[in-house]
Design a protein around this motif. Sequence first.
Motif, PDB file in Angstrom:
ATOM      1  N   GLY A  18      -4.045   7.479  -9.170  1.00  0.00           N
ATOM      2  CA  GLY A  18      -5.476   7.237  -8.995  1.00  0.00           C
ATOM      3  C   GLY A  18      -5.936   7.686  -7.618  1.00  0.00           C
ATOM      4  N   THR A  19      -7.129   7.280  -7.277  1.00  0.00           N
ATOM      5  CA  THR A  19      -7.655   7.624  -5.959  1.00  0.00           C
ATOM      6  C   THR A  19      -6.927   6.836  -4.883  1.00  0.00           C
ATOM      7  N   ALA A  20      -7.009   7.297  -3.655  1.00  0.00           N
ATOM      8  CA  ALA A  20      -6.347   6.623  -2.546  1.00  0.00           C
ATOM      9  C   ALA A  20      -6.851   5.192  -2.420  1.00  0.00           C
ATOM     10  N   VAL A  41       0.842  -1.202   0.000  1.00  0.00           N
ATOM     11  CA  VAL A  41       0.000   0.000   0.000  1.00  0.00           C
ATOM     12  C   VAL A  41       0.876   1.251   0.000  1.00  0.00           C
ATOM     13  N   ASN A  42       1.870   1.282   0.888  1.00  0.00           N
ATOM     14  CA  ASN A  42       2.741   2.453   1.006  1.00  0.00           C
ATOM     15  C   ASN A  42       3.532   2.718  -0.279  1.00  0.00           C
TER      16      ASN A  42
END
Length: 457
Positions: free
Chosen positions: A446-448, A436-437
């Motif tokens: 893109g979006t979070a 994720v990081n």
Amino acid sequence: MAPRHVINASVSPKGSLETLSQREVQQLSAAGSGSVYTLFRQCALAILNTSGHSDNAKTILELYKDFEVRIHQQDRGVRLELLNAPADAFVDGEMIASTREMLFSALRDIVYTESERGSPHIDLSNSQGITDYVFHLLRNARTLRPGVEPKMVVCWGGHSISAEEYRYSKKVGHELGLRKLDICTGCGPGVMKGPMKGATIAHAKQRINGSRYLGLTEPGIIAAETPNPIVNELVILPDIEKRLEAFVRVGHGIIIFPGGPGTAEEFLYLLGILMHPDNRELPFPVILTGPKSAAPYLQQLHAFVGATLGEAAQSHYQIIIDDPAEVARHMAQGLIMVKRFRRERNDAFHFNWLLRIEEGFQRPFEPSHANMASLQLKRELPPHALAANLRRAFSGIVAGNVKDKGIRLIEQHGPYEIHGDTAIMQPLDRLLQAFVNQHRMKLPGGTAYVPSYRVVT
């Protein structure tokens, strides 16, 4: 919603699938069985969406929800009528050649898969029958080339990678191509494209004709990983398990670049197979590699394998950091051992029959909330069985991230829950958080990222 440009067109095949029976045309029509048409439409849209930058299958399907394919059987063969198709697949109204080839490869594979369903010579009730089925799928696609010496290198890695990691994958592909080796990937962007792109230049330098750039995919992932135009052999397998088996049956060695949960899934599948006692003597070169900036990622993946599967699993691969030439040299040497072993055992070069794959690795895993929650991730399991279940966990995460069905399940019921021993869950949670990081779960920009899973100890 992103802007789009569409076109209506009519296209005929070239050398892949010239004719269909009336029954096959009926199956593929919207008025026929419905499910087969939906499957082909989805794959066709992914192939035509050559400039797509979304890794979300649901988004792509909704953007082109008025896209249609009509199949016509004529005296001269098959013709596809495309309505509201992505315009980037065409130049001056004519479909790009590589796109047309892949479009009819998809038609060929879907027709064959449907035609063979229920066939008396297809037995999916046991491991050997499943392997035979994978063999038939590859043979029908003309992928198996008897007599060709071992030189097919499978490259696994993420589609969501940094520019530096992409350039590195091209350099490795270039070094492989200079050594006259062919490339097989998952056929999409990122690491699935980089080694092929590097190898094309090297093959041109070596004046090699007939170079092979084999792409293996499956319907659930193809919209998220649109085939790149370098692929000159595309095969669509029915599900992820048969796709993974196809990789290890046709590949003679595997290079693993930085990636996300999909790459981890592939890596764990491979380790689970290689750790089986029956495969102890079988040579299968495996290399983890990346640029200097990816060293922490590679070491973290290595540490995760050690913490969950042990040192025995770590012995099945080598880590080479920031040295494309050494990667290619090591792989070329490994392929010499593969060739010698298969000659001594009288095994085929084009299909690894001697590799033992247990039925648990072959059965399709349905990533429902109940199935994900009931996965056995416990220390007392044999290492190869634990690897199989860890592979399923990552398969579910991939489904929740990018597959249309998985995304909708997450929207309806929330994230999957993954349960297991603390000694397994803690390193798993650390690895996933690193993904994720490092933006390895989604394409950058893109979006979070909203996790499709929750790790529970």
